[in-house]
Motif scaffolding. Sequence first.
Motif, PDB file in Angstrom:
ATOM      1  N   LEU A  19       0.827  -1.215   0.000  1.00 26.57           N
ATOM      2  CA  LEU A  19       0.000   0.000   0.000  1.00 26.57           C
ATOM      3  C   LEU A  19       0.857   1.261   0.000  1.00 26.57           C
ATOM      4  CD1 LEU A  19      -2.806  -0.969   2.565  1.00 26.57           C
ATOM      5  CD2 LEU A  19      -2.998  -0.844   0.075  1.00 26.57           C
ATOM      6  N   SER A  20       2.043   1.182   0.617  1.00 26.56           N
ATOM      7  CA  SER A  20       2.906   2.363   0.689  1.00 26.56           C
ATOM      8  C   SER A  20       3.482   2.733  -0.670  1.00 26.56           C
ATOM      9  CB  SER A  20       4.049   2.121   1.678  1.00 26.56           C
ATOM     10  OG  SER A  20       4.972   1.157   1.166  1.00 26.56           O
ATOM     11  N   LEU A  21       3.445   1.800  -1.604  1.00 23.49           N
ATOM     12  CA  LEU A  21       4.002   2.074  -2.945  1.00 23.49           C
ATOM     13  C   LEU A  21       3.042   2.872  -3.814  1.00 23.49           C
ATOM     14  CD1 LEU A  21       5.605  -1.423  -3.703  1.00 23.49           C
ATOM     15  CD2 LEU A  21       6.697   0.619  -2.768  1.00 23.49           C
ATOM     16  N   TYR A  24      -3.344   5.626  -1.624  1.00 25.24           N
ATOM     17  CA  TYR A  24      -4.651   5.080  -1.273  1.00 25.24           C
ATOM     18  C   TYR A  24      -5.303   5.952  -0.201  1.00 25.24           C
ATOM     19  CZ  TYR A  24      -2.962   0.914  -3.688  1.00 25.24           C
ATOM     20  OH  TYR A  24      -2.460   0.042  -4.635  1.00 25.24           O
ATOM     21  N   PRO A  25      -6.641   6.029  -0.215  1.00 28.44           N
ATOM     22  CA  PRO A  25      -7.336   6.824   0.803  1.00 28.44           C
ATOM     23  C   PRO A  25      -7.034   6.312   2.206  1.00 28.44           C
ATOM     24  CG  PRO A  25      -8.837   6.182  -0.971  1.00 28.44           C
ATOM     25  CD  PRO A  25      -7.572   5.416  -1.179  1.00 28.44           C
ATOM     26  N   ASN A  31      -9.099   0.420   7.076  1.00 27.94           N
ATOM     27  CA  ASN A  31      -9.921  -0.793   6.966  1.00 27.94           C
ATOM     28  C   ASN A  31      -9.053  -2.031   6.727  1.00 27.94           C
ATOM     29  OD1 ASN A  31     -12.212   0.729   7.355  1.00 27.94           O
ATOM     30  ND2 ASN A  31     -12.698   0.903   5.173  1.00 27.94           N
ATOM     31  N   THR A  32      -8.010  -1.860   5.938  1.00 29.22           N
ATOM     32  CA  THR A  32      -7.071  -2.971   5.719  1.00 29.22           C
ATOM     33  C   THR A  32      -6.402  -3.378   7.019  1.00 29.22           C
ATOM     34  OG1 THR A  32      -6.628  -2.167   3.464  1.00 29.22           O
ATOM     35  CG2 THR A  32      -5.056  -3.728   4.412  1.00 29.22           C
ATOM     36  N   ALA A  33      -6.038  -2.381   7.835  1.00 25.96           N
ATOM     37  CA  ALA A  33      -5.410  -2.671   9.129  1.00 25.96           C
ATOM     38  C   ALA A  33      -6.361  -3.443  10.043  1.00 25.96           C
ATOM     39  CB  ALA A  33      -4.971  -1.373   9.791  1.00 25.96           C
ATOM     40  N   ILE A  34      -7.620  -3.043  10.054  1.00 23.50           N
ATOM     41  CA  ILE A  34      -8.602  -3.738  10.897  1.00 23.50           C
ATOM     42  C   ILE A  34      -8.728  -5.194  10.467  1.00 23.50           C
ATOM     43  CG2 ILE A  34     -11.057  -3.874  11.483  1.00 23.50           C
ATOM     44  CD1 ILE A  34     -11.156  -0.832  11.373  1.00 23.50           C
ATOM     45  N   THR A  83      -8.577   4.835  16.559  1.00 24.53           N
ATOM     46  CA  THR A  83      -7.748   5.927  16.047  1.00 24.53           C
ATOM     47  C   THR A  83      -8.163   6.354  14.645  1.00 24.53           C
ATOM     48  OG1 THR A  83      -6.086   4.284  15.375  1.00 24.53           O
ATOM     49  CG2 THR A  83      -5.734   5.407  17.468  1.00 24.53           C
ATOM     50  N   ASP A  84      -9.227   5.780  14.146  1.00 20.66           N
ATOM     51  CA  ASP A  84      -9.855   6.190  12.890  1.00 20.66           C
ATOM     52  C   ASP A  84      -8.832   6.201  11.750  1.00 20.66           C
ATOM     53  OD1 ASP A  84     -12.081   6.868  11.408  1.00 20.66           O
ATOM     54  OD2 ASP A  84     -11.845   9.016  11.728  1.00 20.66           O
ATOM     55  N   LYS A  85      -8.627   7.352  11.093  1.00 12.93           N
ATOM     56  CA  LYS A  85      -7.778   7.415   9.897  1.00 12.93           C
ATOM     57  C   LYS A  85      -6.405   8.016  10.188  1.00 12.93           C
ATOM     58  CE  LYS A  85     -12.034   8.146   7.286  1.00 12.93           C
ATOM     59  NZ  LYS A  85     -12.817   9.109   6.465  1.00 12.93           N
ATOM     60  N   LEU A  86      -5.919   7.827  11.390  1.00 12.98           N
ATOM     61  CA  LEU A  86      -4.605   8.334  11.818  1.00 12.98           C
ATOM     62  C   LEU A  86      -4.455   9.839  11.591  1.00 12.98           C
ATOM     63  CD1 LEU A  86      -2.226   5.521  10.489  1.00 12.98           C
ATOM     64  CD2 LEU A  86      -3.266   5.716  12.738  1.00 12.98           C
ATOM     65  N   PRO A  87      -5.333  10.663  12.180  1.00 12.23           N
ATOM     66  CA  PRO A  87      -5.236  12.107  11.952  1.00 12.23           C
ATOM     67  C   PRO A  87      -3.963  12.726  12.502  1.00 12.23           C
ATOM     68  CG  PRO A  87      -6.774  11.616  13.735  1.00 12.23           C
ATOM     69  CD  PRO A  87      -6.431  10.310  13.096  1.00 12.23           C
ATOM     70  N   GLY A  88      -3.343  12.073  13.491  1.00 13.33           N
ATOM     71  CA  GLY A  88      -2.136  12.633  14.067  1.00 13.33           C
ATOM     72  C   GLY A  88      -0.862  12.236  13.355  1.00 13.33           C
ATOM     73  N   ILE A  89      -0.976  11.435  12.309  1.00  7.73           N
ATOM     74  CA  ILE A  89       0.196  10.961  11.563  1.00  7.73           C
ATOM     75  C   ILE A  89       0.274  11.673  10.217  1.00  7.73           C
ATOM     76  CG2 ILE A  89       1.330   8.925  10.572  1.00  7.73           C
ATOM     77  CD1 ILE A  89       1.178   8.927  13.615  1.00  7.73           C
ATOM     78  N   LYS A  90       1.477  11.965   9.767  1.00  6.13           N
ATOM     79  CA  LYS A  90       1.661  12.623   8.475  1.00  6.13           C
ATOM     80  C   LYS A  90       0.945  11.833   7.377  1.00  6.13           C
ATOM     81  CE  LYS A  90       6.234  14.242   9.903  1.00  6.13           C
ATOM     82  NZ  LYS A  90       7.687  14.138   9.682  1.00  6.13           N
ATOM     83  N   ALA A  91       0.199  12.533   6.540  1.00  2.00           N
ATOM     84  CA  ALA A  91      -0.647  11.874   5.546  1.00  2.00           C
ATOM     85  C   ALA A  91       0.158  10.994   4.586  1.00  2.00           C
ATOM     86  CB  ALA A  91      -1.430  12.932   4.758  1.00  2.00           C
ATOM     87  N   LYS A  92       1.381  11.384   4.280  1.00  2.00           N
ATOM     88  CA  LYS A  92       2.172  10.658   3.295  1.00  2.00           C
ATOM     89  C   LYS A  92       2.740   9.340   3.820  1.00  2.00           C
ATOM     90  CE  LYS A  92       3.626  14.762   0.677  1.00  2.00           C
ATOM     91  NZ  LYS A  92       4.799  15.544   0.183  1.00  2.00           N
ATOM     92  N   VAL A  93       2.738   9.163   5.111  1.00  3.07           N
ATOM     93  CA  VAL A  93       3.397   7.976   5.668  1.00  3.07           C
ATOM     94  C   VAL A  93       2.436   7.103   6.481  1.00  3.07           C
ATOM     95  CG1 VAL A  93       5.668   9.062   5.709  1.00  3.07           C
ATOM     96  CG2 VAL A  93       4.171   9.258   7.712  1.00  3.07           C
TER      97      VAL A  93
END
Length: 470
Positions: A19-21, A24-25, A31-34, A83-93
Motif C-alpha cells: 500500500l505504501s508504494l 490510497y485513501p 480498513n485494511t489494518a482492521i 484511532t480512525d484514519k490516523l489524523p495525528g500521523i503525516k498523511a504521506k506515511v
Amino acid sequence: MLFLPELMLLGAGLIFFGLSLGSYPAETIRNTAIVCFTVALAATLATLNNSGELFFSAYNVDLFSQTFKALIILATLFVVIFTDKLPGIKAKVRAEYYIFLSMSVLGLVMLVSSVELLAIFVALELSSFAVYVMVPMRDERFGSKGQMEAGIKYLLFGVAATGFMLFGMSYLFGLTGTTRLADIVVKLSDIYTEPAVVVASTMVLAGFFYKLALFPMHFWVPDVYEGASNETTAFIAAVPKIAAVAMLIRFVILASGSGDAIVNVLMVCAVLSMFYGNLSALVQKDFKRMLGFSGIAHAGFVLLGLITFHATGYATSLYYITGYAFMNLACFLVICSVAPQGENLAIEDLTGLHKRSPLLAITLTVGLFSLAGIPPFVGFTGKFMLLVGALKEDYLLLVILAAINTAIAIYYYLSVVRLTFCTDPEGREAVNGNFLTNIASVLLILVIIIMGVVPSQFLEIAQSTMKTIM
C-alpha cells in the motif's frame, strides 16, 4: 500452525508495504489494518491450545505464550479501531506507519514465546525499533516539534536499557555456559546466592522495566507520551506492557531461587514507582502526561504479584495488566475522539464532556474509576487481589504503602471525572464518534465491568496459563 499468528503479522506488514508504494485513501488503509489484525487475532485464537518448540528449542508455543499473544493483538486491534484514519500521523506515511506497527506487534508476540536469551534480545529490539520510528511520524501541522525530542529520548533510553540487559545476559551466559532459560534455571540452582547472579538478574530485568515504564527505567515516559501522536501513545501505553509482564514472569521464575535479594530489588522498584508516578501525576495539566505518570504507578502495583513467587501471584499480575490495558484504552479512545485532529488534549478540554458526548463521558468515567481502584471495576478487583496476595506473604509495609498510593491516585482521577460531569461545556463543540468508535466504547465498558464483577473466570484462565511454565 505453531507459527501462524506471526506469519499473519508478517503478511500484514507486506500488505502495508504494498500500500505504501501507491496512493490510497486513509479509510482504505485503516480498513485494511482492521482486517489484518482481526485475521491475526483469529489465527492466535485458533492456535491457543497448540504446543511445541521451534528454532532449535529457542521458541516455545504453549498456552502461556498464546494467551499473551491474543491479548497483545486484541489491544492493538482496539487501537486501530478507535484511532480512525490516523489524523495525528503525516498523511504521506500512514501506510508506512502501519508497517512499523505490524512489525512492533510481531516483535512483541515473538518476545512472549522466546525462551532463549538471544531470541529474547532480537524480539525485544524488533518491537522497540519499530516504535522508535513511529514516534517521529507525528504530523507537524500544530507547530510542535516535540515528537522529534520524544523520539530521540525514547531511542536513547531504550538503547541504555538494552545495554543493561545485554550486560546481564552476558553474566548469565558466563555463569552457566548456556543461553536457554530452562538450562539456566538448572545450572543456577547451586549458586543462587552469589552476588553475580543477583546483579545479572537485576540487569536483565532492567530491559523489561523499560517496557513496563517501571522505576528507575521510567524517565522517557512523560515526554514520549506528550510528544508522540495520540495513536502511538495509545499503543505504547497499553500493548508493550502486556509483553513486558510476560517476560518479567519468566525471569522472576528464573531468579526466584535467589530469594530475598531479588525480592528487595522488586519491592524498592515497586514503592518508588508508585510514589513517583502518583505524586507527579497530581500536578499535570496535559491528560496524556497524567496517564503516563499514572502508568508508572500502576507498573509498581504489577510487581506486587511477582514478589510472591507463586503461580497465583503471577496469575493476578496477568489479570491486572490485562485490566490495566483495557482501562488505558478506554481513556485513549476518549482522547482520540475529543481531539479528532490529533492535537494534545489538556485536562480542561474535557470540560462538560457529559453534555458534548454522553457515551464518551461514561467511557472515560469507567476507565478512570477503574484506574483509581473504585469498585466494581477491574482496577479495584485487581488491586484488592494483589494486596491480599502480598499480605499473605507478610509484606505488610508494602501493602500499607500501596494503599496510601491508591488514596493519592483517587484524587487526580476523580478531579478529571468532576471536570467531565460537574461543569458546563462553556461553548465547546459536541463530540460525535463514528460507529466503530462507539462499538469500541461499549465493548471496553463491558469488559472493564465484567472483569471486575466476575473475576473468577479470568483468574482461572490466568492460573491455567501460569501452570504451563511453572
